[in-house]
Design an enzyme around this catalytic site. Sequence first.
Site, PDB file in Angstrom:
ATOM      1  N   TYR A 112       2.357   5.172  17.285  1.00 26.10           N
ATOM      2  CA  TYR A 112       2.495   4.795  15.875  1.00 26.10           C
ATOM      3  C   TYR A 112       1.923   3.385  15.702  1.00 26.10           C
ATOM      4  CZ  TYR A 112       4.430   4.631  11.225  1.00 26.10           C
ATOM      5  OH  TYR A 112       4.558   4.505   9.875  1.00 26.10           O
ATOM      6  N   ARG A 145      -4.476   4.509   1.709  1.00 22.45           N
ATOM      7  CA  ARG A 145      -3.991   3.144   1.993  1.00 22.45           C
ATOM      8  C   ARG A 145      -3.339   3.147   3.366  1.00 22.45           C
ATOM      9  NH1 ARG A 145       1.263   0.274   1.385  1.00 22.45           N
ATOM     10  NH2 ARG A 145       1.057   1.254   3.394  1.00 22.45           N
ATOM     11  N   LYS A 169       3.723   9.696  12.809  1.00 25.09           N
ATOM     12  CA  LYS A 169       5.040   9.519  12.210  1.00 25.09           C
ATOM     13  C   LYS A 169       5.970  10.683  12.568  1.00 25.09           C
ATOM     14  CE  LYS A 169       6.477   6.766   8.651  1.00 25.09           C
ATOM     15  NZ  LYS A 169       6.184   5.827   7.632  1.00 25.09           N
ATOM     16  N   GLU A 220       3.296   9.447   2.368  1.00 27.60           N
ATOM     17  CA  GLU A 220       2.977   8.361   3.290  1.00 27.60           C
ATOM     18  C   GLU A 220       1.626   7.730   2.984  1.00 27.60           C
ATOM     19  OE1 GLU A 220       4.921   7.224   5.665  1.00 27.60           O
ATOM     20  OE2 GLU A 220       3.454   5.815   6.441  1.00 27.60           O
ATOM     21  N   ASP A 221       1.609   6.413   2.872  1.00 29.55           N
ATOM     22  CA  ASP A 221       0.363   5.652   2.751  1.00 29.55           C
ATOM     23  C   ASP A 221      -0.544   6.106   1.601  1.00 29.55           C
ATOM     24  OD1 ASP A 221       1.223   4.023   4.702  1.00 29.55           O
ATOM     25  OD2 ASP A 221      -0.268   4.551   6.199  1.00 29.55           O
ATOM     26  N   ASP A 277       8.182   6.799   2.109  1.00 26.57           N
ATOM     27  CA  ASP A 277       8.674   5.845   3.104  1.00 26.57           C
ATOM     28  C   ASP A 277       8.196   4.427   2.828  1.00 26.57           C
ATOM     29  OD1 ASP A 277      10.154   5.331   5.502  1.00 26.57           O
ATOM     30  OD2 ASP A 277       8.218   4.856   6.395  1.00 26.57           O
ATOM     31  N   ASP A 278       6.975   4.280   2.313  1.00 34.60           N
ATOM     32  CA  ASP A 278       6.472   2.922   2.066  1.00 34.60           C
ATOM     33  C   ASP A 278       7.332   2.211   1.024  1.00 34.60           C
ATOM     34  OD1 ASP A 278       4.139   3.447   3.698  1.00 34.60           O
ATOM     35  OD2 ASP A 278       3.517   4.744   2.055  1.00 34.60           O
ATOM     36  N   ASN A 320       3.013  -9.003   6.891  1.00 30.19           N
ATOM     37  CA  ASN A 320       2.185  -8.551   8.018  1.00 30.19           C
ATOM     38  C   ASN A 320       0.733  -8.815   7.706  1.00 30.19           C
ATOM     39  OD1 ASN A 320       4.174  -7.365   9.694  1.00 30.19           O
ATOM     40  ND2 ASN A 320       4.311  -5.651   8.275  1.00 30.19           N
TER      41      ASN A 320
HETATM   42  P1  NAI Z   1       1.589  -7.228  -3.174  1.00 29.06           P
HETATM   43  O1  NAI Z   1       0.181  -7.659  -3.273  1.00 29.06           O
HETATM   44  O2  NAI Z   1       2.092  -6.143  -4.061  1.00 29.06           O
HETATM   45  O3  NAI Z   1       2.526  -8.530  -3.454  1.00 29.06           O
HETATM   46  C1  NAI Z   1       2.288  -9.824  -2.991  1.00 29.06           C
HETATM   47  C2  NAI Z   1       3.135 -10.789  -3.802  1.00 29.06           C
HETATM   48  O4  NAI Z   1       3.005 -12.086  -3.246  1.00 29.06           O
HETATM   49  C3  NAI Z   1       2.715 -10.888  -5.270  1.00 29.06           C
HETATM   50  O5  NAI Z   1       3.866 -11.019  -6.074  1.00 29.06           O
HETATM   51  C4  NAI Z   1       1.926 -12.197  -5.292  1.00 29.06           C
HETATM   52  O6  NAI Z   1       1.949 -12.834  -6.582  1.00 29.06           O
HETATM   53  C5  NAI Z   1       2.696 -13.000  -4.280  1.00 29.06           C
HETATM   54  N1  NAI Z   1       1.928 -14.109  -3.789  1.00 29.06           N
HETATM   55  C6  NAI Z   1       0.630 -14.138  -3.383  1.00 29.06           C
HETATM   56  N2  NAI Z   1       0.259 -15.402  -3.091  1.00 29.06           N
HETATM   57  C7  NAI Z   1       1.329 -16.186  -3.329  1.00 29.06           C
HETATM   58  C8  NAI Z   1       1.564 -17.582  -3.235  1.00 29.06           C
HETATM   59  N3  NAI Z   1       0.608 -18.416  -2.824  1.00 29.06           N
HETATM   60  N4  NAI Z   1       2.792 -18.039  -3.550  1.00 29.06           N
HETATM   61  C9  NAI Z   1       3.752 -17.201  -3.958  1.00 29.06           C
HETATM   62  N5  NAI Z   1       3.598 -15.874  -4.069  1.00 29.06           N
HETATM   63  C10 NAI Z   1       2.398 -15.376  -3.760  1.00 29.06           C
HETATM   64  O7  NAI Z   1       1.844  -6.902  -1.667  1.00 29.06           O
HETATM   65  P2  NAI Z   1       3.042  -6.051  -1.033  1.00 29.06           P
HETATM   66  O8  NAI Z   1       2.659  -4.643  -0.887  1.00 29.06           O
HETATM   67  O9  NAI Z   1       4.288  -6.381  -1.789  1.00 29.06           O
HETATM   68  O10 NAI Z   1       3.100  -6.669   0.434  1.00 29.06           O
HETATM   69  C11 NAI Z   1       3.368  -8.032   0.671  1.00 29.06           C
HETATM   70  C12 NAI Z   1       3.465  -8.294   2.153  1.00 29.06           C
HETATM   71  O11 NAI Z   1       4.614  -7.650   2.656  1.00 29.06           O
HETATM   72  C13 NAI Z   1       2.304  -7.769   2.989  1.00 29.06           C
HETATM   73  O12 NAI Z   1       1.976  -8.734   3.946  1.00 29.06           O
HETATM   74  C14 NAI Z   1       2.867  -6.549   3.669  1.00 29.06           C
HETATM   75  O13 NAI Z   1       2.252  -6.342   4.922  1.00 29.06           O
HETATM   76  C15 NAI Z   1       4.286  -6.962   3.835  1.00 29.06           C
HETATM   77  N6  NAI Z   1       5.200  -5.844   3.988  1.00 29.06           N
HETATM   78  C16 NAI Z   1       6.070  -5.894   5.034  1.00 29.06           C
HETATM   79  C17 NAI Z   1       6.990  -4.906   5.227  1.00 29.06           C
HETATM   80  C18 NAI Z   1       7.967  -4.986   6.343  1.00 29.06           C
HETATM   81  O14 NAI Z   1       8.814  -4.144   6.473  1.00 29.06           O
HETATM   82  N7  NAI Z   1       7.919  -5.970   7.171  1.00 29.06           N
HETATM   83  C19 NAI Z   1       7.018  -3.738   4.359  1.00 29.06           C
HETATM   84  C20 NAI Z   1       6.081  -3.787   3.259  1.00 29.06           C
HETATM   85  C21 NAI Z   1       5.216  -4.816   3.091  1.00 29.06           C
END
Ligand code: NAI
Length: 569
Positions: free
Chosen positions: A104, A157, A175, A246-247, A269-270, A419
Amino acid sequence: MATETQPYLSTATIPHGMDLLDIPLLNKGTAFSDLERTQYGLHGLLPPHVETLDEQAVRAYEAYQRKGDDLERHIFLRALQDTNEVLFYRLLLDHIAEMTPMVYTPVVALACEQFSHIYRRPRGLFISYPLRDSIPELLRSRANKNVDVIVVTDGERILGIGDQGAGGLGIPIGKLSLYTLIGGIHPARTLPIILDVGTNNLERLKDPEYLGWRHERITGRDYFDFVDQFVRAVKQELPGVCLQWEDFATPHARPILQRYRDQLLTFNDDIQGTSAVALGAILGAVKVTGKRLVEQQIVMFGAGSAGIGVADGLREAMKGEGLSEQEARSRFWAIDKDGLLHSGRTDLNPEQSVYAQPESLISGWPRTLNGRTGLADVIGKIDGTVLIGLSTVGGAFSEAIVREMARKVERPIIFPLSNPTTKSEAKADDLIRWTEGRALVASGSPFAPVSYGGREIPIAQCNNVYIFPAMGLGVVASEASRVTEAMMLAAARALAANSPALKDPSASLLSPLTDIRRVAAEIAVAVGIEAQKNGVAPKLSEDKLRERVRQAQWTPAYPSLSEPREKRV
Ligand code: NAI
C-alpha cells in the site's frame, strides 16, 4: 453474514493438476500433502519434499529480501498474491510493519504509475466507458460470486500523484489486501474495480504500453451518468455489498458520496476515513492529557477538504459530549492562506463558514499576515490546546509559535498532518524539543521515534489503515445496511480507546501495526453496536456481535483438501 469462509471447499468441484495449482486461493504449492497430491494428480508437478506453511514463509521471505528496490518488492508480493494467496497473507502478517508500505502507501503509488509496465495477471474488474451498457454483465464475470467489499476508483486523484487512468486499479488491489490482512475480510470476498473513464495524463496517453482506454476523461453529465449506471448494476448484482470509493478527485468525491450514501452500504475513505483516523488520534491525545474534549480550543491550520473534514468530526464529537452546535463551533480557530476564518470574510464556502469566528471578537487582534490575522496572532491571543496542520505548508509551525503555545498549555497536542514529509508543518523532533518533551505529537508523514530526556518517544502516523479495514469488518459482521457518520465517530472513539499512550505516557498515540488486527476487531464491534443504535443493522447482543467479528476475521491457513479416508476407498 459472510459465513462462507472457504468458498471453494466442495472437494467434488476442485480441479486437478495444473488447473488446481493455477488457483491462487487453493494453491498450496509445496505444502500440498502426499494425500492431496495423490487425490488431485499433483505428483510430479511439485518437488517431492512436502513443506509446512511456516517453512514456505521463511523461504518466501528470503526471496523477498533478495529484491533490490521497493518496486521489485511490490512486484514480488503481487506475484505471490496471484499464485498463492494464503502464503502471501501469511508473509504479510509475519512482516506487517515492513511489508504494509510495499503493498500500500507509499510504494503502491509507484506501482500505479508503472501499472502498464508491470502488469502480469488479471485481478479485479476493468469497467471502461465504452462498455457502459454492459456493466451488469461485467460484474457477473467477477472471479468470485460472493463479495463483501468492493473498492472502486476512477484513477483521477491517486495519492499525491494525480491522474493515473487505468493504472489506478493498483490502489483498490492494495487497499483490499489490507482489508484482508488487517480486517480479516476473506480474500475471495473482495473485489477491486477501476472505472476507466479515460485519462488526462499525457504521459500515460503517449505511452505505447498504456493498457487503459486511450481517451481523455469523460466529464460532466456523461461522467455522473456512467457512475450511476455502475451503482445501479452493483445494487442489482451485489445487494448488501460494502462499496468504498477511493481516490476520486474532490469535485466528484463529495457529490458521489452525497448521492449514494443513503442508497447503499457505502463510504468514501478519503473523506470519512481520513477524518476518523485523525479524530481517533486527537481523542486519544485528549484522554492522555486528562482533560475533556469539550475543554479544548482547536486551532486548525489549513481549512481545505481535509481540515474541514477533521473539524467536522471533532465538532460532532463535541456535540456528543454535550456542547450545543454554537458552543462547539466557538471552540475552533480555522486558518487558511488568507488568515483566520471570520464572519467578515466573503470568500468562504458554506463548509468553511461554519467555523468563522465573529469578526467583532477579533477586531483588536494583531494582523501580522499581510494585514490579516495569521497563525502566530491566533496562538498569541488564545490558549490553544490542539494545533492541527492540514495546510501543505512545510515548517509553518515555527519554534516561536510552538513555544508560545507550550508556554500556556501543559500538554499541547500538535499534529502536523500534511503529506509528504517536505510539507509537514513541523518535524517531530523539533516539536518534542521545543516543548521540553511535553507535546503529544502525531504526524501525517512517517517520523522516526524521538529520543528526549532519556525516553524514546514513538510518533504515531495518522494513516487510514487504522479505520477502513475495521469499518469493513464491522459492517460485514453486523450486517449493516448503511455507513452512518455516527458509525465513523464510533470507529474513531474505539481507536482512541485503544491508544497505547493511555497506558504508557511514553507510548505512541496509535497502536503499532503489529497490534492492528486486534484493534480492528475492537473497532468493528464498536461500529456494529453503533449500526444497531442507528437502526441500520439487526439487533444482536454485544457477545454475539463479538463472536461474529471473531468468526468473520479470516486468518491465512491452508484448508485440508483431501477427502476423509473412508470416503476415498
Ligand atoms: P486543500 O488544498 O483542500 O487545503 C489546503 C488548505 O491549506 C486550504 O485551506 C489553504 O487555504 C490552506 N493553506 C495553503 N497555504 C496556506 C498558508 N500559507 N497558510 C495557511 N493556510 C494555507 O488540501 P487538502 O486535501 O485539505 O490536504 C491538505 C494536506 O493534508 C495535504 O498535505 C494532504 O496530504 C494532507 N492530508 C493528510 C491526511 C492524513 O491523514 N495525514 C489526510 C488528508 C490530507
